[in-house]
Design a protein around this motif. Structure first.
Motif, mmCIF file in Angstrom:
data_model
loop_
_atom_site.group_PDB
_atom_site.id
_atom_site.type_symbol
_atom_site.label_atom_id
_atom_site.label_comp_id
_atom_site.label_asym_id
_atom_site.label_seq_id
_atom_site.Cartn_x
_atom_site.Cartn_y
_atom_site.Cartn_z
ATOM 1 N N GLY A 51 96.560 11.689 89.331
ATOM 2 C CA GLY A 51 96.693 12.440 90.574
ATOM 3 C C GLY A 51 98.048 12.377 91.234
ATOM 4 O O GLY A 51 98.214 12.886 92.344
ATOM 5 N N GLN A 68 91.450 11.719 103.276
ATOM 6 C CA GLN A 68 91.482 11.973 101.832
ATOM 7 C C GLN A 68 91.430 13.478 101.575
ATOM 8 O O GLN A 68 90.800 13.945 100.629
ATOM 9 C CB GLN A 68 90.317 11.260 101.139
ATOM 10 C CG GLN A 68 90.401 9.746 101.216
ATOM 11 C CD GLN A 68 89.255 9.061 100.496
ATOM 12 O OE1 GLN A 68 88.118 9.548 100.503
ATOM 13 N NE2 GLN A 68 89.545 7.946 99.865
ATOM 14 N N CYS A 70 93.833 15.575 100.665
ATOM 15 C CA CYS A 70 94.608 16.058 99.520
ATOM 16 C C CYS A 70 93.875 15.718 98.219
ATOM 17 O O CYS A 70 93.738 14.541 97.879
ATOM 18 C CB CYS A 70 96.004 15.437 99.511
ATOM 19 S SG CYS A 70 97.068 16.007 100.858
ATOM 20 N N ILE A 71 93.426 16.734 97.513
ATOM 21 C CA ILE A 71 92.616 16.536 96.311
ATOM 22 C C ILE A 71 93.370 17.089 95.101
ATOM 23 O O ILE A 71 93.654 18.286 95.046
ATOM 24 C CB ILE A 71 91.258 17.252 96.446
ATOM 25 C CG1 ILE A 71 90.510 16.746 97.695
ATOM 26 C CG2 ILE A 71 90.412 17.051 95.196
ATOM 27 C CD1 ILE A 71 89.256 17.532 98.023
ATOM 28 N N TYR A 208 98.059 19.395 94.835
ATOM 29 C CA TYR A 208 96.965 19.042 95.738
ATOM 30 C C TYR A 208 96.354 20.279 96.382
ATOM 31 O O TYR A 208 97.058 21.126 96.933
ATOM 32 C CB TYR A 208 97.469 18.080 96.828
ATOM 33 C CG TYR A 208 98.029 16.802 96.243
ATOM 34 C CD1 TYR A 208 97.205 15.937 95.526
ATOM 35 C CD2 TYR A 208 99.377 16.482 96.362
ATOM 36 C CE1 TYR A 208 97.711 14.785 94.955
ATOM 37 C CE2 TYR A 208 99.888 15.323 95.803
ATOM 38 C CZ TYR A 208 99.051 14.482 95.102
ATOM 39 O OH TYR A 208 99.552 13.342 94.523
ATOM 40 N N ILE A 227 88.730 18.761 89.800
ATOM 41 C CA ILE A 227 89.346 18.009 90.887
ATOM 42 C C ILE A 227 89.137 16.523 90.647
ATOM 43 O O ILE A 227 88.166 16.114 90.003
ATOM 44 C CB ILE A 227 88.781 18.429 92.270
ATOM 45 C CG1 ILE A 227 87.257 18.322 92.305
ATOM 46 C CG2 ILE A 227 89.233 19.838 92.634
ATOM 47 C CD1 ILE A 227 86.644 18.665 93.667
ATOM 48 N N GLN A 229 88.268 13.069 92.044
ATOM 49 C CA GLN A 229 87.594 12.385 93.144
ATOM 50 C C GLN A 229 86.844 11.177 92.597
ATOM 51 O O GLN A 229 86.287 11.230 91.496
ATOM 52 C CB GLN A 229 86.614 13.317 93.874
ATOM 53 C CG GLN A 229 87.282 14.345 94.765
ATOM 54 C CD GLN A 229 86.270 15.134 95.582
ATOM 55 O OE1 GLN A 229 85.219 15.523 95.089
ATOM 56 N NE2 GLN A 229 86.585 15.383 96.844
ATOM 57 N N ASP A 240 82.131 22.914 96.766
ATOM 58 C CA ASP A 240 83.379 22.227 97.123
ATOM 59 C C ASP A 240 84.273 23.135 97.969
ATOM 60 O O ASP A 240 84.981 22.681 98.863
ATOM 61 C CB ASP A 240 84.150 21.802 95.875
ATOM 62 C CG ASP A 240 83.420 20.738 95.068
ATOM 63 O OD1 ASP A 240 82.912 19.790 95.691
ATOM 64 O OD2 ASP A 240 83.356 20.860 93.844
#
Length: 242
Positions: A51, A68, A70-71, A208, A227, A229, A240
């Motif tokens: 990431g 959190q 920014c994924i 992101y 993504i 996570q 999502d």
């Protein structure tokens, strides 16, 4: 006698808090590490899968207190198909050609970069960048990187995408284009997807995705995507996006 070479330790640092560039009222902090030496390419690959993103010779990831948002997101190349809206955009940009260039800054690119910053991000730090700052952004890299230039039939530069070549995909580092060329950022991503497909790479990394940020919402428009996570990559689901 056996000589044991000791591996140089990799140090990670946390930046000072700054205002978040995506969500008003929030604070941004990053964990950063230097990419250097013969192992830079391998480290960058590993960190990208975890990431991290690259800027110059630094890899970074957000570690913002209490947030959190920014994924990390990446496109699944083998399963991607162009949407109806994207197909219309491709027709509109018929005649535009892409050219993979070395990571070398030019005055022509910088003039376009300045126009883009003034039109789209005039209040941001990058709007104040001079040519030498821009050259450092493009050329100060220890890994496989380059610019993809997009030109019209008259050979006029319309836009460019600074791109990293990873072992498992292409990573869109930064795109810019003429303010009158709406949609060229999407065209750049579509080209990266087709290029990754052509050379057999499974992913295109988009950095992101930030739900709630209009600037970053477009990244969810490239499906299927994954993504990151909870320590692992998973398929992005309709819920999502919301």
């Amino acid at each position: 006698m056996t000589i044991h070479r000791t591996r140089r330790p990799q140090f990670f640092y946390t930046t000072a808090p700054l205002p978040c560039p995506y969500l008003p009222g929030r604070t941004e902090r990053k964990i950063v590490t230097e990419l250097s030496g013969p192992g830079a390419e391998t480290l960058h690959d590993r960190l990208s899968r975890a990431g991290f993103r690259r800027s110059h010779n630094i890899a970074y990831s957000p570690v913002c207190p209490g947030c959190q948002a920014c994924i990390p997101i990446r496109i699944v190349v083998a399963e991607f198909s162009v949407s109806r809206t994207q197909r219309k955009l491709l027709r509109r940009f018929q005649g535009v050609t892409a050219h993979r260039m070395a990571a070398r800054a030019t005055a022509e690119q910088f003039a376009l970069f300045q126009r883009y910053q003034q039109a789209r991000h005039s209040d941001g730090d990058m709007a104040a960048m001079g040519f030498y700052d821009y050259r450092a952004m493009v050329e100060d890299t220890p890994i496989s990187s380059g610019l993809v230039e997009f030109r019209d039939e008259a050979d006029q530069l319309l836009g460019a995408c600074l791109t990293d070549w990873l072992s498992d995909g292409l990573s869109a580092v930064y795109s810019f284009y003429g303010p009158e060329q709406a949609g060229l950022g999407t065209l750049a991503i579509l080209w990266l997807i087709e290029e990754a497909r052509r050379i057999g790479l499974p992913y295109v990394y988009l950095g992101y995705w930030v739900p709630g940020s209009r600037k970053m919402a477009y990244k969810a428009g490239f499906q299927p995507a994954e993504i990151l996570q909870g320590g692992g990559w998973r398929r992005m689901e309709p819920q999502d996006i919301g």
